[in-house]
Design an enzyme around this catalytic site. Structure first.
Site, PDB file in Angstrom:
ATOM      1  N   PRO A  20       0.848  -1.439   0.072  1.00 45.14           N
ATOM      2  CA  PRO A  20      -0.154  -0.117  -0.053  1.00 45.14           C
ATOM      3  C   PRO A  20       0.984   1.346  -0.118  1.00 45.14           C
ATOM      4  O   PRO A  20       0.240   2.364   0.085  1.00 45.14           O
ATOM      5  CB  PRO A  20      -0.855  -0.212   1.280  1.00 45.14           C
ATOM      6  CG  PRO A  20       0.122  -1.092   2.117  1.00 45.14           C
ATOM      7  CD  PRO A  20       0.877  -1.942   1.487  1.00 45.14           C
ATOM      8  N   ASP A  54       3.078   0.662 -11.866  1.00 41.49           N
ATOM      9  CA  ASP A  54       1.811   1.385 -11.688  1.00 41.49           C
ATOM     10  C   ASP A  54       1.919   2.706 -10.932  1.00 41.49           C
ATOM     11  O   ASP A  54       2.900   2.622 -10.031  1.00 41.49           O
ATOM     12  CB  ASP A  54       0.741   0.325 -10.954  1.00 41.49           C
ATOM     13  CG  ASP A  54      -0.204   0.196 -11.756  1.00 41.49           C
ATOM     14  OD1 ASP A  54      -0.144   0.089 -13.080  1.00 41.49           O
ATOM     15  OD2 ASP A  54      -1.316  -0.271 -11.173  1.00 41.49           O
ATOM     16  N   LYS A  99      -0.741   6.308 -14.305  1.00 43.71           N
ATOM     17  CA  LYS A  99      -0.927   7.968 -14.384  1.00 43.71           C
ATOM     18  C   LYS A  99      -0.023   8.304 -13.179  1.00 43.71           C
ATOM     19  O   LYS A  99      -0.013   8.030 -12.073  1.00 43.71           O
ATOM     20  CB  LYS A  99      -2.360   8.267 -14.257  1.00 43.71           C
ATOM     21  CG  LYS A  99      -2.792   8.607 -15.756  1.00 43.71           C
ATOM     22  CD  LYS A  99      -4.367   8.980 -15.299  1.00 43.71           C
ATOM     23  CE  LYS A  99      -5.226   7.911 -15.446  1.00 43.71           C
ATOM     24  NZ  LYS A  99      -6.601   7.897 -14.905  1.00 43.71           N
ATOM     25  N   GLY A 145       0.050  -1.507  -7.012  1.00 47.33           N
ATOM     26  CA  GLY A 145      -0.247  -0.815  -5.929  1.00 47.33           C
ATOM     27  C   GLY A 145      -1.035  -2.099  -5.094  1.00 47.33           C
ATOM     28  O   GLY A 145      -1.890  -2.752  -5.320  1.00 47.33           O
ATOM     29  N   GLY A 146      -0.774  -2.221  -3.750  1.00 48.86           N
ATOM     30  CA  GLY A 146      -1.482  -3.251  -2.780  1.00 48.86           C
ATOM     31  C   GLY A 146      -1.554  -4.662  -3.165  1.00 48.86           C
ATOM     32  O   GLY A 146      -0.481  -5.178  -3.527  1.00 48.86           O
ATOM     33  N   ASP A 147      -2.562  -5.002  -3.520  1.00 48.31           N
ATOM     34  CA  ASP A 147      -2.610  -6.676  -4.106  1.00 48.31           C
ATOM     35  C   ASP A 147      -3.320  -6.645  -5.586  1.00 48.31           C
ATOM     36  O   ASP A 147      -4.131  -5.577  -5.895  1.00 48.31           O
ATOM     37  CB  ASP A 147      -3.733  -7.397  -3.254  1.00 48.31           C
ATOM     38  CG  ASP A 147      -3.830  -8.733  -3.725  1.00 48.31           C
ATOM     39  OD1 ASP A 147      -2.887  -9.580  -3.328  1.00 48.31           O
ATOM     40  OD2 ASP A 147      -4.457  -9.219  -4.686  1.00 48.31           O
ATOM     41  N   MET A 191     -11.408   3.453  -4.512  1.00 45.03           N
ATOM     42  CA  MET A 191     -11.666   4.348  -5.625  1.00 45.03           C
ATOM     43  C   MET A 191     -13.089   4.879  -5.428  1.00 45.03           C
ATOM     44  O   MET A 191     -14.056   5.167  -6.262  1.00 45.03           O
ATOM     45  CB  MET A 191     -11.755   3.424  -6.970  1.00 45.03           C
ATOM     46  CG  MET A 191     -10.436   2.534  -7.344  1.00 45.03           C
ATOM     47  SD  MET A 191     -10.711   1.812  -8.716  1.00 45.03           S
ATOM     48  CE  MET A 191     -11.577   0.299  -8.359  1.00 45.03           C
TER      49      MET A 191
HETATM   50  N1  SAH Z   1      -4.897  -3.145  -5.729  1.00 40.68           N
HETATM   51  C1  SAH Z   1      -4.923  -2.136  -4.810  1.00 40.68           C
HETATM   52  C2  SAH Z   1      -6.136  -1.146  -5.107  1.00 40.68           C
HETATM   53  C3  SAH Z   1      -6.269  -0.457  -6.478  1.00 40.68           C
HETATM   54  S1  SAH Z   1      -7.499   0.517  -6.562  1.00 40.68           S
HETATM   55  C4  SAH Z   1      -4.900  -2.392  -3.472  1.00 40.68           C
HETATM   56  O1  SAH Z   1      -4.851  -3.614  -3.147  1.00 40.68           O
HETATM   57  O2  SAH Z   1      -4.422  -1.645  -2.552  1.00 40.68           O
HETATM   58  C5  SAH Z   1      -7.032   2.087  -6.247  1.00 40.68           C
HETATM   59  C6  SAH Z   1      -7.660   2.465  -4.853  1.00 40.68           C
HETATM   60  O3  SAH Z   1      -7.019   1.953  -3.917  1.00 40.68           O
HETATM   61  C7  SAH Z   1      -7.527   4.110  -4.598  1.00 40.68           C
HETATM   62  O4  SAH Z   1      -8.685   4.878  -5.281  1.00 40.68           O
HETATM   63  C8  SAH Z   1      -7.637   4.118  -3.053  1.00 40.68           C
HETATM   64  O5  SAH Z   1      -9.365   4.095  -2.816  1.00 40.68           O
HETATM   65  C9  SAH Z   1      -6.954   2.719  -2.667  1.00 40.68           C
HETATM   66  N2  SAH Z   1      -5.640   2.989  -2.333  1.00 40.68           N
HETATM   67  C10 SAH Z   1      -4.673   2.700  -2.859  1.00 40.68           C
HETATM   68  N3  SAH Z   1      -3.458   2.728  -2.114  1.00 40.68           N
HETATM   69  C11 SAH Z   1      -4.044   3.579  -1.019  1.00 40.68           C
HETATM   70  C12 SAH Z   1      -3.366   4.361   0.056  1.00 40.68           C
HETATM   71  N4  SAH Z   1      -2.050   4.217  -0.090  1.00 40.68           N
HETATM   72  N5  SAH Z   1      -4.016   4.932   0.905  1.00 40.68           N
HETATM   73  C13 SAH Z   1      -5.378   5.047   0.592  1.00 40.68           C
HETATM   74  N6  SAH Z   1      -6.052   4.313  -0.250  1.00 40.68           N
HETATM   75  C14 SAH Z   1      -5.538   3.759  -1.342  1.00 40.68           C
END
Ligand code: SAH
Length: 493
Positions: free
Chosen positions: A12, A35, A57, A88-90, A170
């Protein structure tokens, strides 16, 4: 070898939340597609030999359309490369990882999925909000808020009936719609809501409220994206468990002026206390122009070796080993050193210093030496530039003193634009002070922190007052002094 694509979750934001599997694959990658939400600290781990492309972006960088991204991954893998796709994230949580994997499968390209820590879980965790809790929530639902205003998609009626926790990703732009739909479908307007912005980064902010008040609260706070929304009774625990945003130096921007090679320990201490560290190395450590004087300190027999810095110790031992010698050559020689960290670096090489003065300055050594030093031979291991009082005084007392130039500090070209909204600037030697102020930075209001009296003197020479001085010359003491002073200032209104 055939190529392979790894769809990797980069976590994250906090680079510490990268998995070991992800770190290992990044280190081996030939081609890396990154990304938008992947932090720079993770992007920086790309090996120099890898080709890195940004496909999301980002400020000033254009996004690549999804079909182009897919084709790029396929093409590079077919060339036999190890292709890393960092998300980002998973990758499978609203990350389009599913679509990309389908395309790879269709193209017959080998791939693996490396799960990452999703912001949907890490965001609440860093805001002190447990997504489930035996007394408050027995289920967790992840929802895309992107489609909140479309007629398709979300089943609001069903969502409204779940008594558990709902996390919207999102959804920030649709916060008002989300709150309105939930209440329209029967959820109490008093249901707690939190919005977490830039979760797990030093800029994380959490705003709480209820379905009725959250929009107003968020507007007042002027929160930046990315942000996620969490709805449910568990939000009430934020006040109790809020561990991250309450770290002692959370939100502070602290400049570290040390040479990059030496900055890691200070950086780590400040980051663990929640600060953002801006590395602004003003000097670099370089080998001396000639090794002659250092070689003399190694080859001839001295009664005393005097080390004034960790750099001096490192350079001395590097040279000692390069000459195929080791600590046994130091048998019978007395060792003095200035500063506790210098002593630590000597001990780590199997040498226990005989003399360490209380103060981190070479002049503090003087009282420990006899008044008559006839026939005594002393080698001082340090940079070419440095204070000469100790050497002069030893010579006055009859000693033969040899200055062994072990390294040089060379100034680094600086870009002062990176310095904005700074809370504290830390200085760990007089040369970092001189070089820093040579770049004429504007620092309105930043506190100046020095590691000891010599460094503080250097600040005064530049017409600056040290606001903070470490009690002993160590990185830990400098960190602690910064912590104590910022807390003291926080308390006095
Ligand atoms: N695959 C990612 C999510 C992608 S969708 C995951 O698992 O985290 C993108 C959305 O994730 C953003 O619009 C926001 O709502 C959230 N997001 C991702 N990183 C974030 C962060 N550091 N802090 C808060 N929201 C985050």
């Amino acid at each position: 070898m055939t190529g392979r694509v790894f769809l990797i979750g980069a976590g994250p934001g906090d680079p510490g939340l990268l998995t070991m599997r992800a770190a290992g694959l990044i280190a081996r990658a030939d081609f890396i597609a990154i990304d938008a939400l992947v932090s720079d600290a993770i992007a920086d781990r790309a090996p120099k030999t890898a080709e890195v492309v940004y496909v999301g972006k980002r400020a000033s960088k254009h996004a690549l359309p999804q079909d182009k991204i897919n084709q790029l991954l396929i093409d590079e893998a077919k060339k036999g490369k190890i292709v890393v796709r960092l998300k980002g994230g998973d990758p499978f949580v609203f990350g389009r990882g599913g679509e990309e994997a389908e395309e790879l499968a269709a193209a017959g390209v080998a791939f693996e999925i490396v799960p990452g820590i999703s912001s949907a879980l890490a965001g609440p965790a860093y805001a002190g909000i447990p997504v489930t809790h035996r007394s408050h929530a027995t289920s967790l639902t992840l929802v895309t808020g992107h489609e909140a205003d479309a007629s398709t998609g979300i089943k609001w009626e069903g969502l409204a009936q779940l008594d558990g926790t709902i996390v919207f990703l999102m959804g920030f732009a649709n916060l008002a719609t989300i709150a309105e739909r939930l209440t329209a479908n029967g959820v109490s307007p008093d249901r707690p809501v939190a919005v977490i912005s830039k979760a797990t980064t030093p800029e994380q902010r959490t705003v709480t409220g209820t379905l009725a008040t959250i929009e107003g609260n968020v507007a007042k706070a002027n929160l930046p994206t990315p942000a996620l929304i969490i709805v449910g009774e568990v939000v009430k625990l934020h006040d109790v468990i809020n561990w991250f945003e309450s770290k002692p130096l959370f939100g502070k921007r602290i400049v570290v002026t040390r040479a990059r090679e030496q900055a890691s320990e200070l950086k780590r201490l400040f980051e663990e206390s929640g600060a953002t560290v801006i590395q602004f190395p003003t000097i670099e450590i370089a080998p001396p122009e000639s090794f002659d004087s250092l070689d003399a300190a190694i080859d001839k027999h001295f009664d005393w070796l005097v080390f004034t810095s960790v750099n001096g110790v490192s350079a001395f031992f590097e040279r000692l080993f390069a000459k195929r010698k080791d600590v046994r050559s130091l048998a019978g020689i007395r060792i003095a050193c200035v500063g506790e960290t210098t002593a630590v670096s000597l001990r780590s090489r199997g040498v226990a210093p005989d003399l360490i003065p209380d103060k981190f300055m070479s002049t503090a050594l003087i009282p420990h030496f006899d008044a008559d030093l006839q026939k005594i031979r002393i080698a001082v291991i340090r940079a070419a530039e440095g204070r000469d009082e100790f050497i002069d005084e030893m010579r006055k007392r009859g000693a033969e003193v040899h200055l062994a130039v072990a390294y040089r500090t060379v100034p680094v070209a600086l870009n002062a634009d990176e310095l904005h909204d700074i809370d504290v600037v830390t200085f760990t030697s007089a040369s970092t002070v001189d070089n820093f102020f040579a770049s004429a930075p504007s620092l309105d209001g930043a506190l100046l922190a020095s590691i000891g009296p010599t460094t503080s003197d250097a600040l005064r020479k530049h017409g600056r007052r040290p606001d903070i001085e470490a009690s002993i010359a160590s990185i830990q003491a400098l960190h602690d002094a910064v912590h104590a002073e910022t807390r003291r200032r926080g308390e006095t209104p």
